[in-house]
Design an enzyme around this catalytic site. Structure first.
Site, PDB file in Angstrom:
ATOM      1  N   SER A 191       0.922  60.149  74.634  1.00  0.00           N
ATOM      2  CA  SER A 191       1.076  59.941  73.024  1.00  0.00           C
ATOM      3  C   SER A 191       2.156  60.985  72.572  1.00  0.00           C
ATOM      4  O   SER A 191       1.978  62.101  73.285  1.00  0.00           O
ATOM      5  CB  SER A 191       0.008  59.989  72.274  1.00  0.00           C
ATOM      6  OG  SER A 191       0.236  60.048  70.856  1.00  0.00           O
ATOM      7  N   TYR A 206      -7.899  63.602  69.385  1.00  0.00           N
ATOM      8  CA  TYR A 206      -6.886  62.624  69.895  1.00  0.00           C
ATOM      9  C   TYR A 206      -5.811  63.249  70.716  1.00  0.00           C
ATOM     10  O   TYR A 206      -5.514  62.993  71.879  1.00  0.00           O
ATOM     11  CB  TYR A 206      -6.486  61.651  68.876  1.00  0.00           C
ATOM     12  CG  TYR A 206      -5.390  60.630  69.317  1.00  0.00           C
ATOM     13  CD1 TYR A 206      -5.791  59.612  70.050  1.00  0.00           C
ATOM     14  CD2 TYR A 206      -4.134  60.810  68.932  1.00  0.00           C
ATOM     15  CE1 TYR A 206      -4.854  58.565  70.689  1.00  0.00           C
ATOM     16  CE2 TYR A 206      -3.301  60.175  69.530  1.00  0.00           C
ATOM     17  CZ  TYR A 206      -3.662  58.949  70.410  1.00  0.00           C
ATOM     18  OH  TYR A 206      -2.797  57.992  70.726  1.00  0.00           O
TER      19      TYR A 206
END
Length: 318
Positions: A191, A206
Site C-alpha cells: 500500500s 493498517y
C-alpha cells in the site's frame, strides 16, 4: 578554444557547482526516460512461462476480481480463495461465461478465522498443479480513519491476521510448489500508506501491517531470485473499491480493471513497484514535498474522513 579558455578563467568553486548541476540534470533526464520506458514501452512478460495455474486470494470483488479476469484472459487456470462460497461461485460463473476454456478451482477460507485450516485446504487443492503465480490480494483496512486508541480488539486482530498472518502463511504454503520447478511469481499487495507516504495517521495498524508486507516481500525477493522465483510487492495508491470507499475512478483513482491490467505488466521485474503510472506520479510529488507539508494536509483529510465515519455510525445506532 574560446569555451575552454572561458572555463579556465573561472574560479574552481564555480566549475565544481557547474559539474554538480550538470550531473543532477543528467540524472533527472535519465530517470525521466527510464520511467517513460518502464510505464509505456517495456513489454510485459509471458505469464504462462511461470506455470499454467494462478492463485488469487480475495477474488470476489475489487482488485482481486479484476486480477482473476485478467489472468483468465491470458490463458491461465485459476485457484480462487475467499471466505464466501456464494460469491466465489458467482465469480467462477462470470469468468467461465467469458473464458470457457479456463479451469477454475475454489478454496473457501476465512482469513479472519482459522487460517491454518484454510492453508491446509489450499495445499490439498494445489497438489499436482503447476502453480505459476500467487497473488496475495486478500486484505483489509479501517472502516474509516480512527485514532489508535479507538481501534477495537476485533478490528486490531483482523488487521494483523488478514494482512500479515494470511499473506505469510499462504506464501509459505505455495512456495514449495514453485521451488520444485524453479519457476514462479509471488505478488504481494502492499500500500502507498506504507511505501509512498511518509506517515499515514489514523490508519496506523493498517500502515504498519502493509510495511511488514513490503519488507517481507523484499527479503523473499533476495532469498529466492536465484531459485527462479520472482517475488514482488505492488504499491497502489487509490483504487475505486469497497475497501477504499471510493466509488468512481478518475485520473488519480484507478479502476480495479485498469489497475490489474497495469499490474500484470510489471510481474517479474522490480521487487517493489507502483504499476499504475498516475500513482507513481503522485508518489513522486509527495516525496518532493516537505514531510511537514504533506503531513498537515493528510491529517486534515483523515479527520474529515473520521468525522463522516462517526456520523454514519451514529445514524446506524439511532
Amino acid at each position: 578554444m574560446e569555451i575552454c579558455t572561458y572555463f579556465k578563467s573561472q574560479p574552481t568553486w564555480l566549475l565544481v557547482l557547474f559539474a554538480l548541476g550538470s550531473i543532477s540534470i543528467l540524472k533527472f533526464v535519465f530517470s525521466l526516460l527510464r520511467s517513460f520506458y518502464i510505464y509505456f514501452l517495456r513489454p510485459g512478460k509471458n505469464l504462462r512461462r511461470y506455470g499454467s495455474w494462478a492463485i488469487v486470494t480475495g477474488p470476489t470483488d475489487g482488485i482481486g476480481k479484476a486480477f482473476a479476469f485478467q489472468l483468465a484472459q491470458k490463458g491461465l487456470n485459476l485457484v480462487l480463495v475467499a471466505r464466501n462460497p456464494d460469491k466465489l461461485n458467482d465469480v467462477c460463473d462470470s469468468i467461465r461465461s467469458k473464458y470457457s476454456n479456463t479451469q477454475i478451482k475454489t478454496v473457501v477460507m476465512d482469513f479472519s478465522g482459522d487460517i491454518d485450516e484454510g492453508v491446509r485446504r489450499i495445499k490439498e487443492t494445489i497438489e499436482g498443479l503447476e502453480i505459476g503465480i500467487l497473488i496475495n490480494n486478500a486484505g483489509m483496512s479501517y472502516p474509516y480513519a480512527k485514532y489508535f486508541h479507538e481501534v477495537d480488539e476485533d478490528l486490531l486482530n483482523n488487521l494483523i491476521k488478514i494482512n500479515v498472518e494470511g499473506t505469510t502463511k499462504v506464501t509459505q504454503a505455495v512456495l514449495p510448489n514453485m521451488l520444485q520447478r524453479k519457476r514462479g511469481a509471488i505478488i504481494n499487495m502492499g500500500s502507498g500508506a506504507a511505501a509512498l507516504i511518509p506517515s499515514y495517521p489514523f490508519y496506523s495498524v493498517y500502515a504498519g501491517a502493509k510495511t511488514y508486507v513490503d519488507q517481507f516481500t523484499r527479503c523473499l525477493h533476495v532469498e529466492y531470485k536465484k531459485s527462479g522465483i520472482d517475488v514482488q510487492c505492488q504499491v497502489p495508491l487509490y483504487v475505486a473499491t469497497k475497501m477504499t470507499s471510493i466509488r468512481r475512478a478518475s485520473f488519480l483513482v484507478a479502476s480495479p480493471e485498469g489497475y490489474a491490467k497495469a499490474a500484470l505488466r510489471f510481474v517479474g521485474y522490480e521487487a517493489r513497484c507502483t504499476p499504475y503510472w498516475p500513482h507513481a506520479l503522485m508518489g513522486f510529488v509527495v516525496s518532493a514535498l516537505p514531510e511537514s507539508v504533506f503531513e498537515s494536509f493528510n491529517i486534515k483529510r483523515c479527520l474529515q474522513i473520521r468525522k463522516k465515519g462517526l456520523l454514519k455510525d451514529s445514524r446506524k445506532k439511532e
